[in-house]
Motif scaffolding. Structure first.
Motif, PDB file in Angstrom:
ATOM      1  N   ALA A  61     -38.960  33.677  59.780  1.00 49.97           N
ATOM      2  CA  ALA A  61     -38.414  32.653  60.676  1.00 49.97           C
ATOM      3  C   ALA A  61     -37.531  31.655  59.928  1.00 49.97           C
ATOM      4  CB  ALA A  61     -39.548  31.928  61.398  1.00 49.97           C
ATOM      5  N   ALA A  62     -37.900  31.302  58.706  1.00 52.18           N
ATOM      6  CA  ALA A  62     -37.110  30.325  57.953  1.00 52.18           C
ATOM      7  C   ALA A  62     -35.709  30.854  57.657  1.00 52.18           C
ATOM      8  CB  ALA A  62     -37.821  29.958  56.655  1.00 52.18           C
ATOM      9  N   ALA A  63     -35.620  32.122  57.301  1.00 51.95           N
ATOM     10  CA  ALA A  63     -34.325  32.730  56.991  1.00 51.95           C
ATOM     11  C   ALA A  63     -33.658  33.341  58.228  1.00 51.95           C
ATOM     12  CB  ALA A  63     -34.485  33.798  55.920  1.00 51.95           C
ATOM     13  N   MET A  64     -34.422  33.452  59.310  1.00 45.49           N
ATOM     14  CA  MET A  64     -33.959  34.085  60.549  1.00 45.49           C
ATOM     15  C   MET A  64     -33.430  35.500  60.265  1.00 45.49           C
ATOM     16  SD  MET A  64     -34.134  33.306  63.708  1.00 45.49           S
ATOM     17  CE  MET A  64     -33.570  34.058  65.229  1.00 45.49           C
ATOM     18  N   THR A  65     -34.249  36.252  59.505  1.00 44.97           N
ATOM     19  CA  THR A  65     -33.932  37.641  59.190  1.00 44.97           C
ATOM     20  C   THR A  65     -35.135  38.518  59.532  1.00 44.97           C
ATOM     21  OG1 THR A  65     -34.736  37.466  56.917  1.00 44.97           O
ATOM     22  CG2 THR A  65     -32.390  37.051  57.267  1.00 44.97           C
ATOM     23  N   VAL A  66     -34.867  39.794  59.677  1.00 44.64           N
ATOM     24  CA  VAL A  66     -35.938  40.781  59.830  1.00 44.64           C
ATOM     25  C   VAL A  66     -35.799  41.788  58.702  1.00 44.64           C
ATOM     26  CG1 VAL A  66     -36.297  40.502  62.316  1.00 44.64           C
ATOM     27  CG2 VAL A  66     -34.547  42.094  61.509  1.00 44.64           C
ATOM     28  N   ARG A  67     -36.947  42.260  58.200  1.00 46.62           N
ATOM     29  CA  ARG A  67     -36.962  43.241  57.102  1.00 46.62           C
ATOM     30  C   ARG A  67     -37.828  44.418  57.529  1.00 46.62           C
ATOM     31  NH1 ARG A  67     -35.150  43.056  52.275  1.00 46.62           N
ATOM     32  NH2 ARG A  67     -34.922  40.795  52.328  1.00 46.62           N
ATOM     33  N   ARG A  68     -37.323  45.633  57.334  1.00 45.95           N
ATOM     34  CA  ARG A  68     -37.988  46.847  57.775  1.00 45.95           C
ATOM     35  C   ARG A  68     -39.253  47.120  56.962  1.00 45.95           C
ATOM     36  NH1 ARG A  68     -33.883  49.531  57.058  1.00 45.95           N
ATOM     37  NH2 ARG A  68     -32.868  48.755  58.927  1.00 45.95           N
ATOM     38  N   ILE A  69     -40.364  47.328  57.683  1.00 48.74           N
ATOM     39  CA  ILE A  69     -41.633  47.680  57.052  1.00 48.74           C
ATOM     40  C   ILE A  69     -42.055  49.112  57.359  1.00 48.74           C
ATOM     41  CG2 ILE A  69     -42.438  45.293  56.915  1.00 48.74           C
ATOM     42  CD1 ILE A  69     -44.232  45.888  59.384  1.00 48.74           C
ATOM     43  N   HIS A  70     -41.381  49.732  58.337  1.00 50.97           N
ATOM     44  CA  HIS A  70     -41.696  51.116  58.715  1.00 50.97           C
ATOM     45  C   HIS A  70     -40.437  51.749  59.286  1.00 50.97           C
ATOM     46  CE1 HIS A  70     -43.693  54.594  60.507  1.00 50.97           C
ATOM     47  NE2 HIS A  70     -43.002  54.337  61.595  1.00 50.97           N
ATOM     48  N   SER A  71     -40.267  53.041  59.006  1.00 53.70           N
ATOM     49  CA  SER A  71     -39.151  53.797  59.577  1.00 53.70           C
ATOM     50  C   SER A  71     -39.553  55.249  59.711  1.00 53.70           C
ATOM     51  CB  SER A  71     -37.919  53.686  58.681  1.00 53.70           C
ATOM     52  OG  SER A  71     -36.872  54.506  59.181  1.00 53.70           O
ATOM     53  N   SER A  72     -39.282  55.819  60.873  1.00 49.40           N
ATOM     54  CA  SER A  72     -39.521  57.257  61.053  1.00 49.40           C
ATOM     55  C   SER A  72     -38.377  58.083  60.461  1.00 49.40           C
ATOM     56  CB  SER A  72     -39.713  57.589  62.533  1.00 49.40           C
ATOM     57  OG  SER A  72     -38.529  57.317  63.269  1.00 49.40           O
ATOM     58  N   ASP A  73     -37.290  57.409  60.064  1.00 44.81           N
ATOM     59  CA  ASP A  73     -36.176  58.069  59.392  1.00 44.81           C
ATOM     60  C   ASP A  73     -35.799  57.237  58.166  1.00 44.81           C
ATOM     61  OD1 ASP A  73     -33.820  59.216  58.484  1.00 44.81           O
ATOM     62  OD2 ASP A  73     -32.910  59.363  60.480  1.00 44.81           O
ATOM     63  N   PRO A  74     -36.568  57.387  57.070  1.00 41.60           N
ATOM     64  CA  PRO A  74     -36.335  56.536  55.898  1.00 41.60           C
ATOM     65  C   PRO A  74     -35.027  56.818  55.158  1.00 41.60           C
ATOM     66  CG  PRO A  74     -38.084  58.118  55.464  1.00 41.60           C
ATOM     67  CD  PRO A  74     -37.730  58.257  56.915  1.00 41.60           C
ATOM     68  N   VAL A  75     -34.371  57.919  55.457  1.00 36.26           N
ATOM     69  CA  VAL A  75     -33.071  58.172  54.843  1.00 36.26           C
ATOM     70  C   VAL A  75     -32.018  57.278  55.498  1.00 36.26           C
ATOM     71  CG1 VAL A  75     -31.265  59.894  54.455  1.00 36.26           C
ATOM     72  CG2 VAL A  75     -33.664  60.503  54.124  1.00 36.26           C
ATOM     73  N   ALA A  76     -31.953  57.304  56.818  1.00 35.74           N
ATOM     74  CA  ALA A  76     -30.979  56.492  57.549  1.00 35.74           C
ATOM     75  C   ALA A  76     -31.371  55.017  57.572  1.00 35.74           C
ATOM     76  CB  ALA A  76     -30.812  57.014  58.975  1.00 35.74           C
ATOM     77  N   TYR A  77     -32.671  54.762  57.713  1.00 35.47           N
ATOM     78  CA  TYR A  77     -33.182  53.396  57.822  1.00 35.47           C
ATOM     79  C   TYR A  77     -34.335  53.192  56.848  1.00 35.47           C
ATOM     80  CZ  TYR A  77     -30.252  52.415  61.788  1.00 35.47           C
ATOM     81  OH  TYR A  77     -29.160  52.184  62.587  1.00 35.47           O
ATOM     82  N   PRO A  78     -34.022  52.944  55.572  1.00 31.01           N
ATOM     83  CA  PRO A  78     -35.085  52.814  54.568  1.00 31.01           C
ATOM     84  C   PRO A  78     -35.928  51.551  54.748  1.00 31.01           C
ATOM     85  CG  PRO A  78     -32.934  52.377  53.587  1.00 31.01           C
ATOM     86  CD  PRO A  78     -32.683  52.826  54.999  1.00 31.01           C
ATOM     87  N   VAL A  79     -37.190  51.676  54.397  1.00 30.53           N
ATOM     88  CA  VAL A  79     -38.085  50.529  54.367  1.00 30.53           C
ATOM     89  C   VAL A  79     -37.508  49.518  53.378  1.00 30.53           C
ATOM     90  CG1 VAL A  79     -40.395  49.773  53.670  1.00 30.53           C
ATOM     91  CG2 VAL A  79     -40.113  51.836  55.066  1.00 30.53           C
ATOM     92  N   GLY A  80     -37.562  48.261  53.748  1.00 25.81           N
ATOM     93  CA  GLY A  80     -37.033  47.191  52.904  1.00 25.81           C
ATOM     94  C   GLY A  80     -35.679  46.688  53.356  1.00 25.81           C
ATOM     95  N   GLY A  81     -34.972  47.468  54.158  1.00 28.73           N
ATOM     96  CA  GLY A  81     -33.676  47.030  54.656  1.00 28.73           C
ATOM     97  C   GLY A  81     -33.812  45.781  55.508  1.00 28.73           C
ATOM     98  N   ALA A  82     -32.877  44.854  55.369  1.00 25.33           N
ATOM     99  CA  ALA A  82     -32.948  43.572  56.087  1.00 25.33           C
ATOM    100  C   ALA A  82     -31.713  43.376  56.950  1.00 25.33           C
ATOM    101  CB  ALA A  82     -33.079  42.422  55.092  1.00 25.33           C
ATOM    102  N   LYS A  83     -31.897  42.577  58.009  1.00 26.49           N
ATOM    103  CA  LYS A  83     -30.800  42.257  58.920  1.00 26.49           C
ATOM    104  C   LYS A  83     -30.854  40.764  59.245  1.00 26.49           C
ATOM    105  CE  LYS A  83     -30.850  46.645  61.469  1.00 26.49           C
ATOM    106  NZ  LYS A  83     -30.890  47.221  62.825  1.00 26.49           N
ATOM    107  N   PRO A  84     -29.726  40.066  59.127  1.00 27.38           N
ATOM    108  CA  PRO A  84     -29.687  38.660  59.553  1.00 27.38           C
ATOM    109  C   PRO A  84     -29.611  38.583  61.077  1.00 27.38           C
ATOM    110  CG  PRO A  84     -27.542  39.338  58.748  1.00 27.38           C
ATOM    111  CD  PRO A  84     -28.476  40.511  58.542  1.00 27.38           C
ATOM    112  N   LYS A  85     -30.334  37.644  61.673  1.00 30.78           N
ATOM    113  CA  LYS A  85     -30.353  37.509  63.129  1.00 30.78           C
ATOM    114  C   LYS A  85     -30.105  36.070  63.596  1.00 30.78           C
ATOM    115  CE  LYS A  85     -30.944  41.790  63.997  1.00 30.78           C
ATOM    116  NZ  LYS A  85     -29.889  42.532  64.691  1.00 30.78           N
ATOM    117  N   ARG A  86     -29.713  35.196  62.675  1.00 33.28           N
ATOM    118  CA  ARG A  86     -29.425  33.808  63.037  1.00 33.28           C
ATOM    119  C   ARG A  86     -28.228  33.763  63.992  1.00 33.28           C
ATOM    120  NH1 ARG A  86     -31.413  29.630  60.730  1.00 33.28           N
ATOM    121  NH2 ARG A  86     -31.815  30.643  58.731  1.00 33.28           N
ATOM    122  N   ASP A  87     -28.324  32.903  65.003  1.00 33.84           N
ATOM    123  CA  ASP A  87     -27.240  32.673  65.962  1.00 33.84           C
ATOM    124  C   ASP A  87     -26.815  33.931  66.710  1.00 33.84           C
ATOM    125  OD1 ASP A  87     -27.141  29.944  65.256  1.00 33.84           O
ATOM    126  OD2 ASP A  87     -25.830  30.411  63.561  1.00 33.84           O
TER     127      ASP A  87
END
Length: 160
Positions: free
Chosen positions: A50-76
């Protein structure tokens, strides 16, 4: 097309996962049950900072396309306000909806996925992250939204 309901065997596997001390056991079991019941093409789970307004992947059924640990900014972003701050489910139907809300829309399209449901995972009144399901179909069936929401509740302790 699967029926979007859980069998007795799927419920038993979810119950067993609740007793499993392995990290994210419930989340993996929820993904497996959802795949059988809804036939999704991708399942991911994100932890919300919440402080950074980001989400970070903890699970993926396709770890090649969407690896665990990948982050996305969602502020604004409208999506961030709706899902992360207001804890309301997001349903995106069709390529235009995905393009409007997700910076990675080209990868989503390349995987042949055309619809999405993002379930806010809420513990003690606080959004901890999201459970996300994507399908090749352009329209999301109402029963998929309901089952996705239920599985978000079932797996919520993995965000604690």
């Amino acid at each position: 097309m699967p029926e979007a309901r859980l069998s007795a065997a799927q419920l038993a596997r979810l119950a067993a996962a609740a007793r499993d001390p392995a990290p994210l056991a419930l989340l993996r079991a929820a993904d497996a049950a959802a795949r059988e019941a809804m036939g999704h093409g991708l399942c991911t789970a994100m932890r919300f900072d919440a402080a950074a307004m980001t989400v970070r992947r903890i699970h993926s059924s396709d770890p090649v396309a969407y690896p665990v640990g990948g982050a996305k900014p969602k502020r604004d972003t409208d999506w961030g306000r709706q899902v992360l701050l207001e804890a309301r489910v997001f349903v995106g139907e069709g390529e235009a909806a995905i393009r409007a809300h997700f910076a990675d829309h080209a990868l989503i399209a390349a995987l042949g996925l055309r619809s999405i449901v993002n379930i806010p995972v809420v513990l003690r009144g606080e959004c901890r992250g999201t459970l996300n399901f994507l399908w090749p179909e352009a329209a999301v069936r109402p029963e998929w939204v309901a089952l996705a929401g239920l599985l978000g509740l079932v797996a919520a302790s993995d965000w604690a």
